[in-house]
Design an enzyme around this catalytic site. Structure first.
Site, mmCIF file in Angstrom:
data_model
loop_
_atom_site.group_PDB
_atom_site.id
_atom_site.type_symbol
_atom_site.label_atom_id
_atom_site.label_comp_id
_atom_site.label_asym_id
_atom_site.label_seq_id
_atom_site.Cartn_x
_atom_site.Cartn_y
_atom_site.Cartn_z
ATOM 1 N N GLU A 65 0.779 -1.235 0.000
ATOM 2 C CA GLU A 65 0.000 0.000 0.000
ATOM 3 C C GLU A 65 0.815 1.293 0.000
ATOM 4 O O GLU A 65 0.435 2.268 -0.630
ATOM 5 C CB GLU A 65 -0.945 0.013 1.212
ATOM 6 N N SER A 82 -18.450 -29.333 -29.140
ATOM 7 C CA SER A 82 -19.360 -29.042 -30.252
ATOM 8 C C SER A 82 -20.409 -27.988 -29.922
ATOM 9 O O SER A 82 -21.177 -27.596 -30.806
ATOM 10 C CB SER A 82 -20.057 -30.328 -30.703
#
Length: 794
Positions: free
Chosen positions: A93, A368
């Site tokens: 941070e 498919s």
């Protein structure tokens, strides 16, 4: 003149000075107003009580999850927090926290000026740990210059009042880590079942990863890969800062972390955390955690419960039958784009099987199930459901030999699921029966790029590589897709080519009832409806699926018109079924999370279709019955497009008769110039040599084949009881009429229909011990084919 210039200069200087004084005064007044009644940073123990954010179903009455119904926090002193946890947090941070004042001028410059220029008008980034702390405690999460100034002033005051160590202690006890854990002690207990003092380096770096986006990086979510990337980034940053040695970082990266099983009040958990990830894209995490929001989602709780049970039961059955222990389902309203149900796994709470990973959001091979996009594009280009392609052994890699005996395994000559070849098949049957060889040929005719663009326009987001990357195997599932995207794409089929934006959130209000967000439907026509209707006609043609699929099997829903397509990836790793009615579309995935193959033959029709069918049979009762708009026949200006393949007494592959770049144009003069021509021709002629009886057949003159579907073998009929007679005919025959006789009496004359499926119920007036059904099919050319069946009476 010189004097005039001097006077002007003096006036200009005076005016400039006056403007500066006025501007400074106005700025001071604005600043004073801005900072008036700013809270004092001294009362950190006197905090505003947080309100939980509620995620609701579509009615707004069922609470799916309260983000902070109970806030889990245990405050610990600074000396109880290990140094590696502090360093990991700083690396993530604010690495220069101890060296800069309350603000970092470089980061502020980037946040105030560079980010707004390049990313829009809102203020982003540039916050130190001190600034983040005061923002979380005292300020709203709005991204404006005014809030940034308040944040800066309060941060300066805070650093005057408290030491850096105290501020870091406040911060580590304040911030949310996700899963209702506030503060580092609660986070450590929640994710590792241990106090913060016992954390090791790998665990500390992981916990430091979470505050940036707690849902996105959750160890229980679908983005654990991103969590791992952020953990490794923090470890690398700690190495760069000389806080740990490279050897320590490498060892921490290799450590496998285990997370305890989580149980807390939650409904539709995969959907809830998907919604939370959407919220994190819209709002500051602090607003989500403590803002008291009411999030009305699109989820239908009744359908969700049906979906969860169908997935659980089906996955349990598949685990026993097919060695597939997981499944996922997503359902959507195609008319609105609203997600109605989402089940991301068999069991959210089963951490051993990674149950909290949402497979609906993961990329898997579709098999498919991708074929309909290619067939649809083919219909638009001029091909019809009657167009014939030859299902024969074919080598598609033009760098390989024509003869299969000379080809290495690296060449590309796909097989059908049953390792059989059927010769001439229509596009209708090739799609309905999911035949691979004619489908690969069709993709070549359509073009890989056009197929991908069609899929993308329908909602597929994952096919981002160059089209050549996928090759012709794309139609057999060579490109990964997400279940959530495939359901969105199939919803366009269900909605007559109209794309509706997929959504999971209807409305968001704050704790005061103010509307912060309301869904605005978006739609666009992405494909012409007449071609969509033809595709729907094929995918809802249950008769054309036989014998590959069972007639009236799991791809049909009694009493409803539905269209469906299955898919199975290579080596039986993934099995799918997607199906839809005009008002509901659902997709099912089946497999194993760790990509372990299922048992052979665990195809989409066997493993996924029963789950889909179980859900649809129950879910469709919640909707009015509705049929697809009827399909109109597509024009076929060439014999090869209309279903004929014996043309001028010759049989050749389709490339002989048309140019794939202009299928409706003139016949190519030199078709052999197409690189695939000789390969297709070789396979076709070889098949013909092995099946010589075909060569004299044409669609106009051949005797139609008749297949009796009902009554079944050994059926005995009773007097005065209704008898159903059902049969199908070869769809390539140009019929004049069909006559049905019972005991030599004419029962009915059928006119030809598009499905070539005929049925009738009648009550025989008289029965003999042995009764005869006679079916006569008469072609336009006068040829007659007959089928006779004997039935015994009781």
């Amino acid at each position: 003149m010189k004097e005039l210039i001097n006077n002007l200069k003096q006036n200009w200087v005076k005016n400039l000075g006056l403007a500066i004084l006025i501007g400074a005064g106005l700025f001071s007044v604005w600043l004073l107003a801005l900072t008036y009644n700013l809270p004092s940073p001294e009362g950190f123990d006197q905090r505003i009580i947080n309100q939980s954010t509620k995620i609701l179903d579509r009615t707004g009455k069922t609470i799916l999850y309260e983000v902070h119904g109970e806030e889990k926090r245990t405050v610990v002193s600074f000396d109880q927090i290990p140094e590696i946890m502090k360093q990991a947090t700083l690396a993530a941070e604010d690495a220069e926290f101890y060296s800069h004042p309350a603000f970092d001028i470089k980061s502020m410059f980037r946040g105030l000026f560079i980010n707004p220029i390049f990313r829009g008008t809102s203020v982003q980034g540039g916050s130190t740990i001190t600034q983040q702390l005061v923002k979380n405690v005292f300020l709203t999460p709005e991204r404006t210059v005014a809030r940034k100034i308040k944040e800066l002033i309060l941060a300066i005051k805070l650093e005057k009042k408290y030491s850096k160590d105290q501020i870091l202690e406040f911060y580590l006890n304040q911030i949310p880590y996700g899963s209702n854990a506030y503060g580092i002690e609660s986070a450590s207990q929640t994710f590792f079942n241990k106090p913060v003092a016992e954390l090791n380096l790998a665990e500390a770096a992981l916990l430091a990863s979470l505050p940036k986006a707690p849902s996105l990086y959750s160890p229980y979510g679908s983005h654990t890969d991103k969590l791992k990337q952020r953990q490794e980034y923090i470890l690398d940053r700690m190495t760069e800062l000389n806080w740990i040695a490279q050897e320590q970082a490498d060892q921490a990266k290799q450590e496998k972390l285990n997370f305890p099983k989580q149980r807390f009040p939650i409904k539709a958990p995969h959907f809830v955390f998907y919604v939370r990830s959407l919220l994190e894209e819209m709002y500051d995490p602090q607003l989500i955690e403590t803002g008291g929001l009411n999030v009305q989602t699109t989820l239908d709780w009744e359908l969700q419960q049906i979906a969860e049970q169908a997935v659980y039961d089906g996955a349990l059955r598949n685990d026993q039958n097919w060695h597939a222990d997981n499944a996922a389902l997503l359902a959507q309203d195609p008319k609105t784009g609203e997600i109605l149900a989402m089940v991301g796994s068999r069991d959210w709470y089963n951490l051993e099987k990674n149950g909290q990973a949402n497979v609906a959001l993961l990329t898997r091979q579709p098999g498919s199930a991708f074929k309909p996009f290619v067939y649809l594009k083919a219909f638009e280009k001029g091909y019809t459901p009657e167009t014939i392609l030859f299902d024969a052994w074919t080598e598609f890699n033009t760098g390989c030999n024509l003869d299969p005996a000379l080809n290495p395994s690296s060449c590309y000559h796909p097989q059908n699921y049953d390792n059989q070849f059927r010769g001439p098949v229509s596009l209708r049957k090739a799609l309905a029966q999911s035949l691979n060889v004619p489908s690969v040929k069709l993709l070549y005719l359509v073009g890989i790029k056009d197929a991908i663009e069609t899929a993308k326009s329908f909602g597929i987001t994952t096919l981002t590589e160059n089209p050549n990357y996928y090759g012709l195997s794309l139609i057999l599932g060579g490109g990964g897709v997400r279940l959530i995207d495939m359901v969105q794409a199939y919803s366009v089929f269900a909605n007559d080519g109209l794309w509706r934006k997929q959504t999971a959130i209807l409305k968001i209000t704050d704790s005061q009832g103010n509307v912060l967000y309301e869904n605005k439907p978006e739609q666009k026509q992405v494909f012409e409806g007449k071609y969509i209707r033809v595709l729907n006609n094929v995918l809802s043609d249950d008769l054309s699926r036989t014998p590959t699929f069972q007639l009236n099997g799991p791809l049909t829903v009694p009493g409803y018109q539905v269209a469906a397509k299955t898919g199975t990836s290579q080596d039986y790793i993934d099995a799918w079924t997607f199906g839809y009615s005009p008002n509901l579309v659902a997709g099912v995935w089946v497999g194993n999370n760790e990509y372990k193959p299922m048992q052979r033959d665990a195809a989409g029709g066997m493993a996924a279709a029963p789950i889909w069918n179980d859900f649809m049979k129950q879910a469709l009762t919640h909707f009015p019955k509705e049929n697809f708009p009827p399909a109109e026949p597509l024009p076929a200006p060439k014999p090869i497009l209309s279903g004929q393949y014996l043309i001028n007494s010759e049989i050749h592959n389709i490339l002989h008769w048309l140019d794939k770049n202009n299928p409706l144009g003139p016949q190519p003069i030199n078709p052999q110039t197409d690189p695939q021509y000789n390969y297709w021709e070789f396979g076709l002629q070889k098949w013909l040599s092995q099946n010589p009886g075909l060569i004299n057949q044409t669609p106009d003159s051949s005797n139609p084949s008749i297949i009796l579907l009902e009554p079944k073998e050994n059926t005995k009929i009773k007097p005065n009881q209704s008898l159903k007679i059902s049969f199908k005919l070869n769809p390539n025959i140009l019929l004049e009429k069909v006559e049905l006789y019972f005991n030599q009496s004419l029962v009915v004359v059928f006119q030809p229909n598009e499905q070539n499926l005929y049925s009738v119920f009648f009550v025989p007036s008289e029965l003999n011990q042995t009764n005869k059904i006679l079916i006569k099919a008469i072609t336009k050319s006068g040829d007659v084919s007959e089928l006779e069946k004997e039935l015994f009476s009781e």
